[in-house]
Write a protein that holds these residues in place. Sequence first.
Motif, PDB file in Angstrom:
ATOM      1  N   PRO A  14      36.933  31.325  48.258  1.00 37.97           N
ATOM      2  CA  PRO A  14      36.588  31.582  46.854  1.00 37.97           C
ATOM      3  C   PRO A  14      37.677  32.437  46.198  1.00 37.97           C
ATOM      4  O   PRO A  14      38.342  33.220  46.879  1.00 37.97           O
ATOM      5  N   PRO A  15      37.864  32.280  44.865  1.00 40.79           N
ATOM      6  CA  PRO A  15      38.885  33.087  44.177  1.00 40.79           C
ATOM      7  C   PRO A  15      38.518  34.569  44.247  1.00 40.79           C
ATOM      8  O   PRO A  15      37.358  34.940  44.249  1.00 40.79           O
ATOM      9  N   ALA A  16      39.553  35.366  44.299  1.00 44.36           N
ATOM     10  CA  ALA A  16      39.353  36.811  44.394  1.00 44.36           C
ATOM     11  C   ALA A  16      38.793  37.341  43.075  1.00 44.36           C
ATOM     12  O   ALA A  16      39.168  36.890  41.996  1.00 44.36           O
ATOM     13  N   GLU A  17      37.879  38.274  43.135  1.00 39.89           N
ATOM     14  CA  GLU A  17      37.309  38.877  41.939  1.00 39.89           C
ATOM     15  C   GLU A  17      38.335  39.817  41.323  1.00 39.89           C
ATOM     16  O   GLU A  17      39.082  40.485  42.039  1.00 39.89           O
ATOM     17  N   PRO A  18      38.375  39.837  39.951  1.00 36.52           N
ATOM     18  CA  PRO A  18      39.345  40.737  39.320  1.00 36.52           C
ATOM     19  C   PRO A  18      38.996  42.192  39.624  1.00 36.52           C
ATOM     20  O   PRO A  18      37.846  42.541  39.846  1.00 36.52           O
ATOM     21  N   ALA A  19      40.024  42.998  39.585  1.00 29.85           N
ATOM     22  CA  ALA A  19      39.825  44.422  39.861  1.00 29.85           C
ATOM     23  C   ALA A  19      38.976  45.022  38.748  1.00 29.85           C
ATOM     24  O   ALA A  19      39.139  44.670  37.577  1.00 29.85           O
ATOM     25  N   PRO A  20      38.060  45.892  39.056  1.00 32.70           N
ATOM     26  CA  PRO A  20      37.229  46.495  38.011  1.00 32.70           C
ATOM     27  C   PRO A  20      38.077  47.362  37.078  1.00 32.70           C
ATOM     28  O   PRO A  20      39.079  47.934  37.481  1.00 32.70           O
ATOM     29  N   ARG A  21      37.655  47.397  35.799  1.00 31.05           N
ATOM     30  CA  ARG A  21      38.365  48.208  34.812  1.00 31.05           C
ATOM     31  C   ARG A  21      38.091  49.680  35.078  1.00 31.05           C
ATOM     32  O   ARG A  21      37.000  50.051  35.489  1.00 31.05           O
ATOM     33  N   PRO A  22      39.073  50.489  34.777  1.00 30.34           N
ATOM     34  CA  PRO A  22      38.841  51.928  34.943  1.00 30.34           C
ATOM     35  C   PRO A  22      37.771  52.406  33.954  1.00 30.34           C
ATOM     36  O   PRO A  22      37.598  51.835  32.877  1.00 30.34           O
TER      37      PRO A  22
END
Length: 145
Positions: A14-22
């Motif tokens: 599965p595609p990697a989840e985007p990094a959470p926003r600060p």
Amino acid sequence: MSSLPQEPSEPITPPAEPAPRPAWAKRLAPAILVAGVLLAGSVLFKGMPEEREIELRLDDASTVVQLDMTWTDRSASDGVADVAPVHGSTWRFAEGTAPKALLTKVRLPDGRYDLEIAVARTRGRDVTSRAITLGDASRITFPVR
């Protein structure tokens, strides 16, 4: 029948989840949105007409039989001599019935205007011209001689 050798298939990942926003970015985003809306609103509403109350105080009102008021916009004229008036009003009075103060309203946007006030009296006619810059004031008083 011949069989072709099959290539081994790669496992589907599965595609990697985007990094959470600060956290600071989440708090700053609404403030940036509000600032943008306020800036856009100020640009859009700057040219909107506003209602202003105009008081004309008549000197020797008992001799006034007619009063003409003409507003000419000088904001966009670029020095052109012949500019059409944007607002005008006329009042007529029987001799001796003109009030000492005349209240009227104009609906004009902020800007530079030439105001011409012509007063017809029982003994002649006077014309007064003034350069006016309309801004924050919602009531303006002019002495008329």
